[in-house]
Design an enzyme around this catalytic site. Structure first.
Site, PDB file in Angstrom:
ATOM      1  N   PHE A 124      -0.327   1.285   3.078  1.00  0.00           N
ATOM      2  CA  PHE A 124       0.117   0.797   4.383  1.00  0.00           C
ATOM      3  C   PHE A 124      -1.067   0.206   5.141  1.00  0.00           C
ATOM      4  O   PHE A 124      -1.011  -0.932   5.594  1.00  0.00           O
ATOM      5  CB  PHE A 124       0.791   1.905   5.191  1.00  0.00           C
ATOM      6  CG  PHE A 124       1.681   1.369   6.274  1.00  0.00           C
ATOM      7  CD1 PHE A 124       3.001   1.054   5.997  1.00  0.00           C
ATOM      8  CD2 PHE A 124       1.195   1.139   7.551  1.00  0.00           C
ATOM      9  CE1 PHE A 124       3.826   0.513   6.985  1.00  0.00           C
ATOM     10  CE2 PHE A 124       2.000   0.601   8.547  1.00  0.00           C
ATOM     11  CZ  PHE A 124       3.324   0.288   8.265  1.00  0.00           C
ATOM     12  N   ASP A 125      -2.142   0.972   5.274  1.00  0.00           N
ATOM     13  CA  ASP A 125      -3.357   0.457   5.913  1.00  0.00           C
ATOM     14  C   ASP A 125      -4.377   0.165   4.823  1.00  0.00           C
ATOM     15  O   ASP A 125      -5.293   0.940   4.571  1.00  0.00           O
ATOM     16  CB  ASP A 125      -3.899   1.460   6.920  1.00  0.00           C
ATOM     17  CG  ASP A 125      -5.049   0.898   7.746  1.00  0.00           C
ATOM     18  OD1 ASP A 125      -5.349  -0.300   7.596  1.00  0.00           O
ATOM     19  OD2 ASP A 125      -5.646   1.653   8.531  1.00  0.00           O
ATOM     20  N   SER A 146      -5.394   0.847  -1.416  1.00  0.00           N
ATOM     21  CA  SER A 146      -6.536   1.022  -2.308  1.00  0.00           C
ATOM     22  C   SER A 146      -7.635  -0.004  -2.016  1.00  0.00           C
ATOM     23  O   SER A 146      -7.361  -1.154  -1.710  1.00  0.00           O
ATOM     24  CB  SER A 146      -6.109   0.883  -3.765  1.00  0.00           C
ATOM     25  OG  SER A 146      -5.270   1.955  -4.146  1.00  0.00           O
ATOM     26  N   ASN A 171       7.184  -3.788  -4.508  1.00  0.00           N
ATOM     27  CA  ASN A 171       5.969  -4.527  -4.167  1.00  0.00           C
ATOM     28  C   ASN A 171       5.143  -4.783  -5.414  1.00  0.00           C
ATOM     29  O   ASN A 171       5.167  -4.011  -6.372  1.00  0.00           O
ATOM     30  CB  ASN A 171       5.153  -3.784  -3.105  1.00  0.00           C
ATOM     31  CG  ASN A 171       4.100  -2.872  -3.705  1.00  0.00           C
ATOM     32  OD1 ASN A 171       3.020  -3.327  -4.105  1.00  0.00           O
ATOM     33  ND2 ASN A 171       4.410  -1.577  -3.790  1.00  0.00           N
ATOM     34  N   PHE A 175      -3.487  -4.712  -5.414  1.00  0.00           N
ATOM     35  CA  PHE A 175      -4.787  -4.306  -4.864  1.00  0.00           C
ATOM     36  C   PHE A 175      -5.451  -5.437  -4.077  1.00  0.00           C
ATOM     37  O   PHE A 175      -6.620  -5.773  -4.307  1.00  0.00           O
ATOM     38  CB  PHE A 175      -5.732  -3.833  -5.975  1.00  0.00           C
ATOM     39  CG  PHE A 175      -5.453  -2.458  -6.514  1.00  0.00           C
ATOM     40  CD1 PHE A 175      -4.495  -1.642  -5.955  1.00  0.00           C
ATOM     41  CD2 PHE A 175      -6.170  -1.978  -7.611  1.00  0.00           C
ATOM     42  CE1 PHE A 175      -4.242  -0.368  -6.469  1.00  0.00           C
ATOM     43  CE2 PHE A 175      -5.932  -0.709  -8.134  1.00  0.00           C
ATOM     44  CZ  PHE A 175      -4.963   0.097  -7.564  1.00  0.00           C
ATOM     45  N   ASN A 234      -8.559   5.761  -0.736  1.00  0.00           N
ATOM     46  CA  ASN A 234      -7.961   5.562  -2.054  1.00  0.00           C
ATOM     47  C   ASN A 234      -8.720   4.456  -2.776  1.00  0.00           C
ATOM     48  O   ASN A 234      -8.800   3.331  -2.286  1.00  0.00           O
ATOM     49  CB  ASN A 234      -6.481   5.198  -1.870  1.00  0.00           C
ATOM     50  CG  ASN A 234      -5.723   5.104  -3.174  1.00  0.00           C
ATOM     51  OD1 ASN A 234      -6.012   4.257  -4.008  1.00  0.00           O
ATOM     52  ND2 ASN A 234      -4.725   5.962  -3.338  1.00  0.00           N
ATOM     53  N   SER A 267      -1.209   2.390 -10.191  1.00  0.00           N
ATOM     54  CA  SER A 267      -0.490   1.219  -9.698  1.00  0.00           C
ATOM     55  C   SER A 267       0.024   0.407 -10.879  1.00  0.00           C
ATOM     56  O   SER A 267      -0.726   0.142 -11.824  1.00  0.00           O
ATOM     57  CB  SER A 267      -1.403   0.344  -8.838  1.00  0.00           C
ATOM     58  OG  SER A 267      -0.775  -0.896  -8.566  1.00  0.00           O
ATOM     59  N   GLY A 387      10.071   8.586  -2.095  1.00  0.00           N
ATOM     60  CA  GLY A 387      11.422   8.654  -1.565  1.00  0.00           C
ATOM     61  C   GLY A 387      11.644   9.660  -0.463  1.00  0.00           C
ATOM     62  O   GLY A 387      12.782  10.050  -0.207  1.00  0.00           O
TER      63      GLY A 387
END
Length: 443
Positions: A124-125, A146, A171, A175, A234, A267, A387
């Site tokens: 998200f950030d 990440s 999505n 990265f 991350n 990912s 979820g």
């Protein structure tokens, strides 16, 4: 209750204003009404504006969930609305959770006392733009990233798709990152500003060696700079980066500025990344990561590994063995899934390449968590992710063995109230028990 008390106050204020208005407006003509009563109208306008602004500053305001979010979903692309949310949070104009966390939600892990068990997952950030703003939504833990060593744009747009009937997204960001140097500069600027305000005598030392001033015992708060809330960083690898050195460099760069470090090997949007979950490759990587972490200034941040929800039992058994052997502090289950469950209702975007997140991911991630928990040493905590959009979801993860949980997609659908909502629903479900009392206690 919040909305009722707020509007009751508005009504009382307007009633008092109305009495004054009636006593002064008798016999006035329409032509000079505003001239005669401009002071009264100014008071009413200022009062109404003040109430509206205060209401919007609280995550519980109906404006955010009932007006803002539907408008964003109707008229903007997912990536644009994501960017707007980050900008607003970075400018400090987003709402806050103004309700103190109930003590029964507290959880202590890795020697850190979290005020509640709800975190915001990485993704998200991504660029460390809005650490304080997002933590103010009511999360106890935020992961940025990440983060990759060198800047890279990620995959071409469009790369983020809403599956509205399923309250889900797909999505394939890949990265996208501004790189270590730029993100480190942001974090150091934030820490320096905090030190200048709270401990100006440390500024010279910080300017000479920033890492020497980030011990929480010196700061007086965690490295998130907010009491009982924590900052995770991350770490990822560049698309064509070195499978070991990219992560080791991340530990070296950010280890003294993070409360928690997360090694992302799951990912689905970076070619070959998930191969690092294989036993031999994972063991080599984590041995190097832990060795580098142990060279950092004390206290050392815990190292967590984020794994995919798409692993079978044999692979999970291997991972459990590696985590124990390498003395890893925790694991996050899990990332997005490459599966497309038959339960999906959406007809558009379902075939897009990328990772699926949202409610359809929950049974997949929960099954992975339960399987891993069977094979994993009991002293290695699990953070559950996938979820989660309600208190019942969070409790289901806790009973399956998760010490804490993270949300991601639900923030995009429910808006800034999501952490508050989940916490209140957890309290209702606990019925007087504590969060820690139900961890690993399946019903």
């Amino acid at each position: 209750m919040y909305q009722r008390s707020l509007f009751r106050g508005v009504a009382q204020g307007l009633k008092r204003s109305s009495v004054r208005f009636q006593s002064t407006s008798s016999g006035s003509s329409n032509g000079n009404f505003f001239l005669r009563h401009w002071k009264l109208l100014s008071v009413i306008g200022s009062f109404t504006a003040g109430v509206a602004i205060y209401d919007m500053s609280d995550v519980r305001s109906f404006i955010h969930g009932r007006i803002e979010m539907p408008l964003f979903h109707a008229f903007t692309t997912p990536e644009f609305s994501h960017r707007v949310a980050i900008l607003a949070a970075s400018w400090g104009i987003t709402p806050k959770d103004r309700v103190a966390d109930d003590p029964s939600l507290a959880v202590e892990v890795w020697g850190k006392k979290f005020c509640n068990p709800i975190g915001l997952a990485a993704g998200f950030d991504k660029q460390a733009d809005a650490i304080s703003g997002l933590l103010n939504f009511g999360f106890s833990y935020l992961e940025i990233g990440s983060v990759t060593p060198k800047p890279q744009p990620g995959n071409p747009k469009p790369r983020y798709f809403r599956l509205k009937p399923d309250l889900s997204v797909i999505n394939r960001y890949g990265f996208n990152s501004i790189g270590h140097d730029a993100i480190l500069a942001k974090i150091q600027k934030r820490v320096r500003k905090y030190i200048a305000k709270t401990s100006p005598q440390l500024l010279k030392q910080f300017d000479a060696n920033p890492a020497s001033c980030t011990d929480p015992a010196v700061l007086g708060v965690p490295r998130s700079l907010i009491p009982n809330k924590f900052l995770g960083i991350n770490l990822g690898k560049n698309k064509n980066g070195n499978e070991i050195e990219d992560y080791v460099e991340g530990v070296r760069t950010f280890g003294n500025f993070a409360d928690i470090l997360v090694i992302n090997v799951s990912s689905p949007n970076t070619p070959g990344l998930r191969n690092l979950q294989k036993k031999s490759a994972l063991s080599t990587l984590l041995t190097a990561v832990v060795s580098e972490r142990n060279k950092l200034n004390s206290p050392h941040p815990p190292v967590l590994v984020k794994i995919a929800p798409d692993l079978n039992e044999e692979e999970l058994t291997d991972i459990a063995d590696v985590l124990k052997k390498c003395k890893i502090d925790g694991v996050i289950v899990g990332n997005t899934t490459v599966q497309r469950p038959k339960t999906l209702k959406s007809t558009s975007h379902v075939e897009e390449t990328g990772g699926l997140s949202g409610p359809p991911l929950k049974p997949i991630a929960l099954n992975t968590l339960r399987t891993l928990r069977k094979h994993l040493s009991s002293d290695i905590p699990i953070i559950g992710c996938g979820g989660i959009s309600s208190g019942k979801d969070a409790i289901e993860y806790a009973r399956a063995g998760a010490t804490m949980v993270q949300v991601y997609t639900a923030l995009g659908y429910d808006g800034p109230v999501i952490a508050h909502k989940i916490k209140q629903e957890i309290l209702a479900e606990l019925k007087g028990k504590r969060w820690v009392d139900i961890i690993g206690k399946e019903e």
